[in-house]
Design a protein around this motif. Structure first.
Motif, mmCIF file in Angstrom:
data_model
loop_
_atom_site.group_PDB
_atom_site.id
_atom_site.type_symbol
_atom_site.label_atom_id
_atom_site.label_comp_id
_atom_site.label_asym_id
_atom_site.label_seq_id
_atom_site.Cartn_x
_atom_site.Cartn_y
_atom_site.Cartn_z
ATOM 1 N N ALA A 47 2.120 -1.672 8.135
ATOM 2 C CA ALA A 47 1.457 -1.694 6.117
ATOM 3 C C ALA A 47 1.393 -2.944 5.897
ATOM 4 C CB ALA A 47 2.757 -1.158 5.969
ATOM 5 N N TRP A 48 1.637 -3.895 6.084
ATOM 6 C CA TRP A 48 1.249 -5.478 6.151
ATOM 7 C C TRP A 48 -0.105 -5.522 6.920
ATOM 8 C CZ3 TRP A 48 4.060 -7.039 2.155
ATOM 9 C CH2 TRP A 48 5.340 -6.060 2.059
ATOM 10 N N GLY A 88 -1.839 -8.439 -5.083
ATOM 11 C CA GLY A 88 -0.559 -8.171 -5.126
ATOM 12 C C GLY A 88 -0.022 -7.272 -6.398
ATOM 13 N N CYS A 102 -0.924 -9.573 5.800
ATOM 14 C CA CYS A 102 -0.425 -9.655 4.435
ATOM 15 C C CYS A 102 0.668 -10.976 4.695
ATOM 16 C CB CYS A 102 0.667 -9.187 3.848
ATOM 17 S SG CYS A 102 0.929 -9.324 1.652
ATOM 18 N N PRO A 103 -0.143 -12.503 3.851
ATOM 19 C CA PRO A 103 0.243 -13.709 3.667
ATOM 20 C C PRO A 103 1.809 -13.749 3.292
ATOM 21 C CG PRO A 103 -1.369 -13.602 2.081
ATOM 22 C CD PRO A 103 -1.338 -12.244 2.841
ATOM 23 N N ALA A 104 2.205 -12.628 1.759
ATOM 24 C CA ALA A 104 2.730 -12.519 0.915
ATOM 25 C C ALA A 104 3.999 -11.579 1.412
ATOM 26 C CB ALA A 104 2.556 -12.551 0.308
ATOM 27 N N PRO A 156 -0.116 -2.524 -4.702
ATOM 28 C CA PRO A 156 0.491 -2.604 -3.954
ATOM 29 C C PRO A 156 2.139 -2.786 -3.746
ATOM 30 C CG PRO A 156 -1.203 -4.615 -2.892
ATOM 31 C CD PRO A 156 -1.525 -3.427 -3.749
ATOM 32 N N THR A 157 2.322 -3.825 -4.799
ATOM 33 C CA THR A 157 3.423 -4.296 -4.419
ATOM 34 C C THR A 157 4.459 -3.061 -5.426
ATOM 35 O OG1 THR A 157 3.392 -6.533 -4.246
ATOM 36 C CG2 THR A 157 5.621 -6.118 -5.632
ATOM 37 N N LEU A 183 -10.089 -13.250 1.764
ATOM 38 C CA LEU A 183 -10.338 -11.681 1.450
ATOM 39 C C LEU A 183 -11.000 -11.207 2.951
ATOM 40 C CD1 LEU A 183 -8.410 -8.956 2.235
ATOM 41 C CD2 LEU A 183 -10.004 -8.395 -0.318
ATOM 42 N N HIS A 193 -5.510 -11.720 9.266
ATOM 43 C CA HIS A 193 -5.669 -11.354 7.832
ATOM 44 C C HIS A 193 -4.580 -10.310 7.311
ATOM 45 C CE1 HIS A 193 -9.800 -12.583 6.310
ATOM 46 N NE2 HIS A 193 -9.915 -12.294 7.388
ATOM 47 N N TYR A 229 -6.498 -19.605 3.897
ATOM 48 C CA TYR A 229 -5.480 -18.602 3.827
ATOM 49 C C TYR A 229 -3.763 -19.703 3.974
ATOM 50 C CZ TYR A 229 -1.995 -15.082 6.413
ATOM 51 O OH TYR A 229 -0.943 -13.787 6.662
ATOM 52 N N PHE A 258 -6.827 0.099 4.643
ATOM 53 C CA PHE A 258 -8.291 -1.275 3.730
ATOM 54 C C PHE A 258 -8.254 -2.252 5.679
ATOM 55 C CE2 PHE A 258 -7.982 -4.452 1.172
ATOM 56 C CZ PHE A 258 -9.295 -3.953 0.060
ATOM 57 N N SER A 259 -8.140 -3.497 5.061
ATOM 58 C CA SER A 259 -8.747 -4.214 6.019
ATOM 59 C C SER A 259 -9.741 -3.599 6.968
ATOM 60 C CB SER A 259 -7.092 -4.210 7.561
ATOM 61 O OG SER A 259 -6.533 -4.215 6.928
ATOM 62 N N HIS A 294 -11.827 -19.088 6.892
ATOM 63 C CA HIS A 294 -10.388 -17.964 6.177
ATOM 64 C C HIS A 294 -9.315 -18.813 6.562
ATOM 65 C CE1 HIS A 294 -7.426 -15.689 7.306
ATOM 66 N NE2 HIS A 294 -7.800 -15.339 6.166
ATOM 67 N N LYS A 314 -14.706 -9.431 8.972
ATOM 68 C CA LYS A 314 -14.515 -9.479 7.410
ATOM 69 C C LYS A 314 -15.736 -9.469 6.074
ATOM 70 C CE LYS A 314 -10.503 -8.542 5.872
ATOM 71 N NZ LYS A 314 -10.226 -7.524 5.240
HETATM 72 C C1 HEM Z 1 3.226 -10.681 -4.953
HETATM 73 C C2 HEM Z 1 2.831 -9.827 -3.460
HETATM 74 C C3 HEM Z 1 1.088 -9.482 -2.955
HETATM 75 C C4 HEM Z 1 0.647 -10.701 -2.855
HETATM 76 C C5 HEM Z 1 0.630 -11.708 -3.763
HETATM 77 C C6 HEM Z 1 -0.623 -10.425 -1.068
HETATM 78 C C7 HEM Z 1 -1.539 -11.115 -1.025
HETATM 79 C C8 HEM Z 1 -2.741 -10.973 -0.113
HETATM 80 C C9 HEM Z 1 -2.915 -11.086 0.061
HETATM 81 C C10 HEM Z 1 -3.500 -12.810 -0.655
HETATM 82 C C11 HEM Z 1 -4.055 -11.733 1.109
HETATM 83 C C12 HEM Z 1 -5.560 -11.172 1.451
HETATM 84 C C13 HEM Z 1 -5.081 -12.227 3.365
HETATM 85 C C14 HEM Z 1 -6.602 -12.055 3.339
HETATM 86 O O1 HEM Z 1 -7.386 -11.147 4.376
HETATM 87 O O2 HEM Z 1 -6.063 -13.350 4.480
HETATM 88 C C15 HEM Z 1 -3.390 -9.733 1.267
HETATM 89 C C16 HEM Z 1 -4.131 -8.819 2.642
HETATM 90 C C17 HEM Z 1 -2.514 -7.736 2.754
HETATM 91 N N1 HEM Z 1 -1.540 -7.374 1.625
HETATM 92 FE FE1 HEM Z 1 -0.859 -8.516 0.551
HETATM 93 N N2 HEM Z 1 -0.302 -9.387 -1.209
HETATM 94 C C18 HEM Z 1 1.123 -8.806 -1.784
HETATM 95 C C19 HEM Z 1 2.006 -7.376 -1.715
HETATM 96 C C20 HEM Z 1 1.632 -6.283 -0.447
HETATM 97 C C21 HEM Z 1 2.196 -5.726 -0.345
HETATM 98 C C22 HEM Z 1 3.344 -4.275 -0.817
HETATM 99 C C23 HEM Z 1 1.510 -4.514 0.483
HETATM 100 C C24 HEM Z 1 1.991 -3.379 1.256
HETATM 101 C C25 HEM Z 1 3.471 -2.617 1.925
HETATM 102 C C26 HEM Z 1 1.077 -5.108 1.019
HETATM 103 C C27 HEM Z 1 -0.524 -4.994 1.848
HETATM 104 C C28 HEM Z 1 -1.727 -5.773 2.376
HETATM 105 C C29 HEM Z 1 -2.602 -5.829 4.050
HETATM 106 C C30 HEM Z 1 -2.588 -4.370 4.304
HETATM 107 C C31 HEM Z 1 -3.451 -6.772 3.671
HETATM 108 C C32 HEM Z 1 -4.920 -6.608 4.623
HETATM 109 C C33 HEM Z 1 -5.972 -6.922 3.688
HETATM 110 C C34 HEM Z 1 -7.034 -7.047 4.226
HETATM 111 O O3 HEM Z 1 -7.231 -7.163 5.753
HETATM 112 O O4 HEM Z 1 -8.482 -6.269 3.801
HETATM 113 N N3 HEM Z 1 0.644 -6.503 0.167
HETATM 114 N N4 HEM Z 1 -1.813 -9.508 0.440
#
Ligand code: HEM
Length: 426
Positions: free
Chosen positions: A354-355, A256, A362-364, A259-260, A112, A360, A123, A305-306, A119, A82
């Motif tokens: 989608a997550w 956060g 999404c932890p949220a 996407p939210t 990220l 990696h 994480y 993304f990702s 990581h 990453k």
């Molecule tokens: C309170 C709202 C949110 C917070 C605090 C949050 C936080 C995060 C964090 C910290 C990561 C990085 C994890 C890592 O790389 O180890 C992440 C990754 C990700 N999140 Fe969320 N997120 C939120 C909402 C969302 C929503 C609504 C979506 C879509 C439905 C989403 C989709 C993703 C995806 C696809 C990744 C992977 C990104 C990557 O690997 O490049 N997130 N999120």
């Protein structure tokens, strides 16, 4: 065999040579792509599991459009990193310094962009602390953040549910979850807004101000811990330094917010504009969760993304992939491809990407779902009878390769007087 004609934004069949290297099959930016991304993904899938695209002018990348190929990348941390400092074209000065893709792709010292044990340490601090959130407190916090917004636009009888509501909810909620004093919270929300809407020097200034503001918050919570995310992360056994804390808080709020907001806006669009959901709304039963599941499958808020980088030259889905090229996972394309297999039964089906998936992911997911669902329920409940003032198919989307977010969602309704509605929530 004849191929289907390329959709707008997709000069797929006789692609121009890109510099001396790759041939770019589609542009993932601009109004054409924003208007019809599904057609572009479909045309790209016909070309192979991994195809060259432009994320922005002169910013080529490989897009992984096939579901199985996406999982191959997401689950193999041994072959794919990453760390965007591996991006060879950037290191060689071939990517314009003002490329808008850099806002999300340039390396930062956050979870990220890290791999392996480094990581896992960051994480775990994030997931364990998010796991401490009390769902009831979160629910009440979201309502408390939504009501002033509704109070602001309610008396007007019309609103843009993106700019007046969806884009403003996540930052406000996160400011409270972080335990920000009011002035720090307002500054954080301004900083995030600047990151989202500004470009170039203004975006840089907003980013610097956001970091400075969060550094102040970290100092405050070291001194006087509270019952909040910042304090839980500081107290975590991972032992994050102040600098690491600021970088992870920037990641949380950066990852956060958009996407939210996109999920809230797309969910509201479906609830108000799709007869399957609009009908249930009139009958008083509101299946918000079903609408939210459908958005994750059909309009993934993080569309592409990702981003990973092959450590050595390799193959993905049988296609050769050079080292050091951004390999962008198309959550949107792979979901649309798989969605068809499930037909209409996507509610509660979580096989979508989608997550993301793998280390990696999404932890949220739980708090983001709670925020989105509560925000939608609150606005539908507090402002009954909202109707879209444009046709559902005319709702515009924000341009750009990474996010799928309506740009505006204009609605009209009988004006709501604050005093008549807002006394009834404890
Ligand atoms: C309170 C709202 C949110 C917070 C605090 C949050 C936080 C995060 C964090 C910290 C990561 C990085 C994890 C890592 O790389 O180890 C992440 C990754 C990700 N999140 Fe969320 N997120 C939120 C909402 C969302 C929503 C609504 C979506 C879509 C439905 C989403 C989709 C993703 C995806 C696809 C990744 C992977 C990104 C990557 O690997 O490049 N997130 N999120």
């Amino acid at each position: 065999m004849t191929s289907p004609p390329p959709p707008p934004g997709c000069p797929a069949h006789t692609p121009p040579p890109y510099r001396s290297g790759p041939s770019v099959a589609a542009r993932l930016y601009g109004p054409d792509f924003a208007a019809r991304p599904e057609a572009v993904y479909q045309a790209l899938r016909a070309l192979g599991p991994v195809v060259w695209v432009d994320l922005a002018p002169e910013t080529p990348a490989l897009l992984v459009v096939d579901y199985a190929a996406c999982l191959e990348v997401l689950r193999d941390a041994g072959r794919f990193s990453k760390d965007s400092r591996r991006w060879q074209a950037l290191n060689q000065g071939q990517v314009p310094p003002d490329s808008p893709a850099l806002a999300l792709m340039a390396w930062r010292p956050s979870a990220l962009f890290t791999d392996g044990p480094e990581h896992a340490r960051l994480y775990t601090a994030i997931t364990d602390s998010l796991g401490q959130l009390d769902p009831h407190v979160l629910h009440d916090t979201v309502i408390a953040c939504c009501e002033p917004l509704v109070e602001e636009f309610g008396p007007r009888g019309r609103a843009d549910l993106v700019t007046d509501f969806a884009i403003r909810v996540p930052g406000r909620v996160l400011a409270r979850l972080f335990g920000c004093p009011e002035d720090v919270g307002a500054r954080m929300v301004r900083g995030v807004g600047g990151l989202i809407d500004a470009t170039g020097a203004r975006a840089q200034a907003a980013s610097q101000d956001l970091s400075a503001c969060l550094a102040g918050l970290v100092a405050l919570k070291r001194d006087r811990p509270g019952d909040d995310l910042t304090s839980w992360m500081l107290q975590h056994s991972a032992g994050l330094s102040d600098r690491e804390m600021v970088d992870q808080l920037v990641l949380l709020v950066g990852a956060g917010t958009v996407p939210t907001a996109g999920w809230i806006a797309s969910g509201l669009k479906l609830m108000l504009g799709d007869p399957r959901f609009a009908g249930t709304l009139k009958r008083g039963t509101v299946p918000v969760q079903a609408a939210l599941d459908e958005v994750l499958w059909r309009n993934a808020p993080m569309a592409n993304f990702s981003i990973h980088y092959a450590i050595e030259p390799t193959t993905v889905g049988g296609t050769p992939v050079p080292a050091g090229v951004p390999l962008v996972v198309s959550h949107a394309s792979s979901n649309l491809q798989t969605h068809r297999l499930y037909g209409k039964t996507v509610a509660h089906n979580r096989a979508h990407l989608a997550w993301s998936a793998g280390p990696h992911a999404c932890p949220a997911q739980d708090p983001a779902t709670a925020i989105t669902k509560t925000a939608i329920e609150t606005v539908l409940d507090r402002v009954p009878g909202m109707r879209l003032t444009v046709r559902d198919e005319d709702v515009p989307y924000r341009p750009g390769p990474f996010h799928r977010t309506p740009a505006s969602l204009p609605v009209a309704f009988a004006p709501v007087q604050p005093s008549a509605r807002f006394g009834d929530h404890p």
